[in-house]
Design a protein around this motif. Structure first.
Motif, PDB file in Angstrom:
ATOM      1  N   MET A 153     -16.709  82.475 -27.507  1.00  0.00           N
ATOM      2  CA  MET A 153     -15.915  82.697 -26.277  1.00  0.00           C
ATOM      3  C   MET A 153     -14.863  81.597 -26.131  1.00  0.00           C
ATOM      4  SD  MET A 153     -15.869  84.677 -23.407  1.00  0.00           S
ATOM      5  CE  MET A 153     -17.498  85.386 -23.235  1.00  0.00           C
ATOM      6  N   SER A 154     -13.558  81.985 -26.154  1.00  0.00           N
ATOM      7  CA  SER A 154     -12.494  80.991 -25.949  1.00  0.00           C
ATOM      8  C   SER A 154     -12.143  80.942 -24.468  1.00  0.00           C
ATOM      9  CB  SER A 154     -11.255  81.380 -26.749  1.00  0.00           C
ATOM     10  OG  SER A 154     -11.603  81.518 -28.097  1.00  0.00           O
ATOM     11  N   GLU A 155     -12.032  79.729 -23.963  1.00  0.00           N
ATOM     12  CA  GLU A 155     -11.804  79.591 -22.511  1.00  0.00           C
ATOM     13  C   GLU A 155     -10.389  79.146 -22.178  1.00  0.00           C
ATOM     14  OE1 GLU A 155     -15.927  78.066 -20.841  1.00  0.00           O
ATOM     15  OE2 GLU A 155     -14.260  77.891 -19.425  1.00  0.00           O
ATOM     16  N   PHE A 156      -9.814  79.776 -21.178  1.00  0.00           N
ATOM     17  CA  PHE A 156      -8.450  79.445 -20.737  1.00  0.00           C
ATOM     18  C   PHE A 156      -8.431  79.332 -19.212  1.00  0.00           C
ATOM     19  CE2 PHE A 156      -8.103  81.640 -24.758  1.00  0.00           C
ATOM     20  CZ  PHE A 156      -7.181  80.858 -25.451  1.00  0.00           C
ATOM     21  N   ASP A 157      -7.330  78.748 -18.700  1.00  0.00           N
ATOM     22  CA  ASP A 157      -7.111  78.795 -17.243  1.00  0.00           C
ATOM     23  C   ASP A 157      -6.535  80.156 -16.859  1.00  0.00           C
ATOM     24  OD1 ASP A 157      -7.836  76.083 -16.805  1.00  0.00           O
ATOM     25  OD2 ASP A 157      -5.896  75.484 -17.639  1.00  0.00           O
ATOM     26  N   LEU A 158      -5.651  80.680 -17.749  1.00  0.00           N
ATOM     27  CA  LEU A 158      -4.970  81.945 -17.451  1.00  0.00           C
ATOM     28  C   LEU A 158      -4.852  82.790 -18.709  1.00  0.00           C
ATOM     29  CD1 LEU A 158      -3.077  83.746 -15.601  1.00  0.00           C
ATOM     30  CD2 LEU A 158      -1.172  82.413 -16.513  1.00  0.00           C
ATOM     31  N   ILE A 159      -5.147  84.085 -18.551  1.00  0.00           N
ATOM     32  CA  ILE A 159      -4.888  85.048 -19.637  1.00  0.00           C
ATOM     33  C   ILE A 159      -3.881  86.055 -19.098  1.00  0.00           C
ATOM     34  CG2 ILE A 159      -5.865  86.837 -21.135  1.00  0.00           C
ATOM     35  CD1 ILE A 159      -8.617  85.407 -20.716  1.00  0.00           C
ATOM     36  N   VAL A 160      -2.804  86.266 -19.858  1.00  0.00           N
ATOM     37  CA  VAL A 160      -1.807  87.264 -19.471  1.00  0.00           C
ATOM     38  C   VAL A 160      -1.970  88.449 -20.411  1.00  0.00           C
ATOM     39  CG1 VAL A 160       0.654  87.728 -19.162  1.00  0.00           C
ATOM     40  CG2 VAL A 160      -0.221  85.418 -18.761  1.00  0.00           C
ATOM     41  N   ILE A 161      -2.081  89.646 -19.859  1.00  0.00           N
ATOM     42  CA  ILE A 161      -2.184  90.838 -20.718  1.00  0.00           C
ATOM     43  C   ILE A 161      -0.841  91.551 -20.686  1.00  0.00           C
ATOM     44  CG2 ILE A 161      -3.422  92.996 -21.179  1.00  0.00           C
ATOM     45  CD1 ILE A 161      -5.867  91.829 -19.854  1.00  0.00           C
ATOM     46  N   GLY A 162      -0.167  91.551 -21.828  1.00  0.00           N
ATOM     47  CA  GLY A 162       1.162  92.164 -21.923  1.00  0.00           C
ATOM     48  C   GLY A 162       2.226  91.096 -22.074  1.00  0.00           C
ATOM     49  N   SER A 163       3.089  91.252 -23.114  1.00  0.00           N
ATOM     50  CA  SER A 163       4.051  90.177 -23.416  1.00  0.00           C
ATOM     51  C   SER A 163       5.499  90.597 -23.193  1.00  0.00           C
ATOM     52  CB  SER A 163       3.875  89.707 -24.858  1.00  0.00           C
ATOM     53  OG  SER A 163       4.382  90.716 -25.726  1.00  0.00           O
ATOM     54  N   GLY A 164       5.744  91.530 -22.256  1.00  0.00           N
ATOM     55  CA  GLY A 164       7.121  91.860 -21.887  1.00  0.00           C
ATOM     56  C   GLY A 164       7.723  90.714 -21.091  1.00  0.00           C
ATOM     57  N   PRO A 165       8.938  90.910 -20.567  1.00  0.00           N
ATOM     58  CA  PRO A 165       9.583  89.824 -19.815  1.00  0.00           C
ATOM     59  C   PRO A 165       8.731  89.314 -18.653  1.00  0.00           C
ATOM     60  CG  PRO A 165      11.149  91.574 -20.260  1.00  0.00           C
ATOM     61  CD  PRO A 165       9.811  92.083 -20.701  1.00  0.00           C
ATOM     62  N   GLY A 166       7.925  90.167 -18.042  1.00  0.00           N
ATOM     63  CA  GLY A 166       7.032  89.709 -16.977  1.00  0.00           C
ATOM     64  C   GLY A 166       5.962  88.791 -17.539  1.00  0.00           C
ATOM     65  N   GLY A 167       5.259  89.285 -18.565  1.00  0.00           N
ATOM     66  CA  GLY A 167       4.110  88.569 -19.122  1.00  0.00           C
ATOM     67  C   GLY A 167       4.487  87.292 -19.846  1.00  0.00           C
ATOM     68  N   TYR A 168       5.503  87.363 -20.735  1.00  0.00           N
ATOM     69  CA  TYR A 168       5.763  86.147 -21.524  1.00  0.00           C
ATOM     70  C   TYR A 168       6.381  85.042 -20.672  1.00  0.00           C
ATOM     71  CZ  TYR A 168      10.843  86.535 -22.611  1.00  0.00           C
ATOM     72  OH  TYR A 168      12.200  86.562 -22.546  1.00  0.00           O
ATOM     73  N   VAL A 169       7.192  85.437 -19.681  1.00  0.00           N
ATOM     74  CA  VAL A 169       7.779  84.431 -18.789  1.00  0.00           C
ATOM     75  C   VAL A 169       6.675  83.786 -17.937  1.00  0.00           C
ATOM     76  CG1 VAL A 169       9.305  84.134 -16.785  1.00  0.00           C
ATOM     77  CG2 VAL A 169      10.107  85.396 -18.794  1.00  0.00           C
ATOM     78  N   ALA A 170       5.730  84.605 -17.467  1.00  0.00           N
ATOM     79  CA  ALA A 170       4.595  84.061 -16.701  1.00  0.00           C
ATOM     80  C   ALA A 170       3.820  83.052 -17.556  1.00  0.00           C
ATOM     81  CB  ALA A 170       3.671  85.197 -16.253  1.00  0.00           C
ATOM     82  N   ALA A 171       3.622  83.402 -18.838  1.00  0.00           N
ATOM     83  CA  ALA A 171       2.856  82.515 -19.726  1.00  0.00           C
ATOM     84  C   ALA A 171       3.583  81.172 -19.916  1.00  0.00           C
ATOM     85  CB  ALA A 171       2.632  83.197 -21.080  1.00  0.00           C
ATOM     86  N   ILE A 172       4.893  81.229 -20.090  1.00  0.00           N
ATOM     87  CA  ILE A 172       5.659  79.982 -20.283  1.00  0.00           C
ATOM     88  C   ILE A 172       5.575  79.118 -19.017  1.00  0.00           C
ATOM     89  CG2 ILE A 172       7.979  78.992 -20.571  1.00  0.00           C
ATOM     90  CD1 ILE A 172       8.610  81.385 -22.423  1.00  0.00           C
ATOM     91  N   ARG A 173       5.776  79.758 -17.855  1.00  0.00           N
ATOM     92  CA  ARG A 173       5.733  78.986 -16.599  1.00  0.00           C
ATOM     93  C   ARG A 173       4.352  78.360 -16.410  1.00  0.00           C
ATOM     94  NH1 ARG A 173       7.370  75.455 -13.963  1.00  0.00           N
ATOM     95  NH2 ARG A 173       7.423  75.442 -11.707  1.00  0.00           N
ATOM     96  N   ALA A 174       3.305  79.129 -16.764  1.00  0.00           N
ATOM     97  CA  ALA A 174       1.940  78.611 -16.620  1.00  0.00           C
ATOM     98  C   ALA A 174       1.751  77.380 -17.505  1.00  0.00           C
ATOM     99  CB  ALA A 174       0.934  79.702 -16.989  1.00  0.00           C
ATOM    100  N   ALA A 175       2.243  77.481 -18.752  1.00  0.00           N
ATOM    101  CA  ALA A 175       2.119  76.343 -19.667  1.00  0.00           C
ATOM    102  C   ALA A 175       2.875  75.135 -19.112  1.00  0.00           C
ATOM    103  CB  ALA A 175       2.649  76.731 -21.046  1.00  0.00           C
ATOM    104  N   GLN A 176       4.059  75.388 -18.549  1.00  0.00           N
ATOM    105  CA  GLN A 176       4.831  74.274 -17.954  1.00  0.00           C
ATOM    106  C   GLN A 176       4.038  73.589 -16.851  1.00  0.00           C
ATOM    107  OE1 GLN A 176       8.364  76.240 -16.528  1.00  0.00           O
ATOM    108  NE2 GLN A 176       9.488  75.997 -18.455  1.00  0.00           N
TER     109      GLN A 176
END
Ligand code: NAI
Length: 466
Positions: A1-24
């Motif tokens: 089991m890999s653990e994260f703070d956030l998992i985004v499902i879907g890498s369109g402009p909504g998903g990938y931008v959310a992932a970048i902001r989360a990492a920031q």
């Protein structure tokens, strides 16, 4: 089991931008994508490839019909469709590769495969090759997007009757194409193939094209597209498509009840898109959907299930990449304890035909419906020097300002670069600015943007060059 703070499902402009902001913001983030390439509909089979085709087909039409008037002698103009399509594919792969690079650079872990929330905080990933992964996170964002609406009487076989996806890659220029639906997709892709030589007929159920845009813009756009060679049947409802031996017959009914029958080599069904959750959430979890099968969320993008959020096309609102991006950022900022927010009053919409149409905020009619007294300023591009010097004299800018306060409530532009010009009005509206603010802003001369300033001056009937 890999653990994260956030998992985004879907890498369109909504998903990938959310992932970048989360990492920031320091969240340990994973993104799950079922397709091989990242970027979603927009980058792979939507906004980006269609813009590449619009650009190439515009050059082709220019070389064929307009270059001579500029004293540019080209000779016989021929189309090399494979090269045109290859360029489009290269643009797409540059951008999808760019998203993969951004994930790496920001330390976002990418899982390729179908993601499914199986229990609170738990996501299972199943790749096409059967490999699986079990992930866990306190927060999960659904950003699974949308797919074209398919109607039982308009079957899509992917060959003769197609969606926008297949219409990005026809291996030859069809002789005749019927486009069902006069929205952004139908008009953009109809335009592409008309420029390349196809006889394109658009059948639209409403009495106008470009629903959602100011009616005056839509009427002007229809005139320009008619000049480009598109034919229109308005107030005509398509009943069904019959396909035989690779040819299609589109049966429709006009407003007066008369049948309309159209023959075509290709039929593009572009009657809208619908939310696409797929199997991303196990049924037994009881995720609440609305009457149109979109995920229900509150003002902070929280679904009825704790720790599960949704953004973009899969929730209510305009199905636009930039709306999804802003929601992704706001959602993540809320998760991180910040004050993320989306201003839904100021989301621009664009159709990238030639000329382009772009709109933000209220139209004159919408303001009237809301009982707001408005002043309207309008300025035509034929009175703009740069437009005349650049073959861009078609179109106008129309600004809508509150009659009492002068606050800018809406901007509606039809011209060659409306998608770029609208940004100025968007900024002014975001700051709660007035038409006076725009009218007193210095604009470089000669530019098309001067028409925006002149329209602002026209709100108080003091345009200089009209
Ligand atoms: P749309 O909803 O914009 O337009 C579909 C049109 O089809 C409507 O005008 C509707 O009246 C018509 N229609 C429906 N049933 C019909 C029938 N039986 N006969 C004749 N006409 C019929 O949908 P579209 O163009 O497919 O776009 C889908 C979504 O994707 C939209 O939300 C759009 O905003 C978004 N999009 C945005 C783009 C952009 O911003 N440039 C580009 C492409 C898509």
């Amino acid at each position: 089991m890999s653990e994260f703070d956030l998992i985004v499902i879907g890498s369109g402009p909504g998903g990938y931008v959310a992932a970048i902001r989360a990492a920031q913001l320091g969240l340990k983030t994973a993104i799950v994508e079922k397709e091989k390439a990242l970027g979603g509909t927009c980058l792979r089979i939507g906004c980006i490839p269609s813009k590449a085709l619009l650009n190439s087909s515009h050059h082709f039409a220019f070389a064929k019909h307009e270059a001579a008037a500029h004293g540019v002698v080209i000779g016989e103009v021929k189309l090399d469709l494979p090269t045109l399509l290859k360029r489009k594919d290269k643009t797409v792969s540059q951008l999808t590769g760019g998203v993969a690079f951004l994930m790496k650079k920001n330390g976002v872990t990418v899982y390729q495969g179908e993601g499914r929330i199986t229990a609170a905080g738990k996501v299972g990933v199943k790749a096409a090759d059967g490999k699986t992964a079990d992930l866990q996170a306190k927060h999960i964002i659904l950003a699974t997007g949308s797919v074209p609406i398919d109607l039982p009487n308009m079957p899509v076989d992917g060959q003769t009757s197609v969606t926008s996806t297949e219409a990005l890659s026809f291996d030859r220029v069809p002789a005749k194409m019927v486009v069902i639906g006069g929205g952004a997709i139908g008009l953009e892709l109809g335009s592409v193939w008309a420029r390349l030589g196809t006889e394109v007929t658009v059948v639209e159920f409403l009495p106008r094209i470009a629903p959602g845009f100011d009616l005056e813009l839509a009427t002007e756009l229809q005139k320009s597209l008619t000049k480009e060679g598109l034919k229109f049947y308005l107030e005509t409802r398509v009943n069904d498509i019959q396909i035989k031996d690779g040819k299609a017959t589109v049966n429709a009914t006009a407003k007066d009840g008369k049948p309309v029958t159209l023959e075509a080599d290709k039929v593009l069904v572009a009657v809208g898109r619908k939310a696409a959750l797929g199997s991303a959430v196990a049924d037994e979890l009881g995720l609440a959907l609305d009457e149109r099968q979109r995920v229900k969320v509150d003002a902070h993008f929280q679904t009825n299930l704790p720790g599960i959020y949704a953004i973009g096309d899969v929730i209510a609102g305009p199905m636009l990449a930039h709306k999804a991006e802003e929601e992704g950022i706001a959602c993540v900022e809320r998760i991180a304890g910040k004050a993320g927010h989306v201003n839904y009053e100021v989301i621009p919409g664009v159709i990238y035909t030639h000329p382009e149409v772009a709109s933000v905020g209220l139209s004159e009619d919408q303001a009237k419906e809301k009982g707001i007294a408005v002043n309207v300023g309008k300025f035509p591009f034929r009175a703009n020097g740069r437009a005349l010097a650049s073959d861009s004299a078609d179109g106008f800018v129309k600004l809508v300002a509150d009659a009492k306060t002068d606050r800018l409530l809406g901007a509606h532009i039809i011209c060659a670069t409306a998608s770029e010009l609208i940004a100025e009005a968007v900024s002014v509206m975001e700051f709660g600015g007035s038409s006076e603010d725009l009218a007193r802003t210095v604009h470089a001369h000669p530019t098309l943007s001067e028409a925006v300033k002149e329209a602002a001056l026209a709100v108080e009937k003091r345009a200089i060059h009209a």
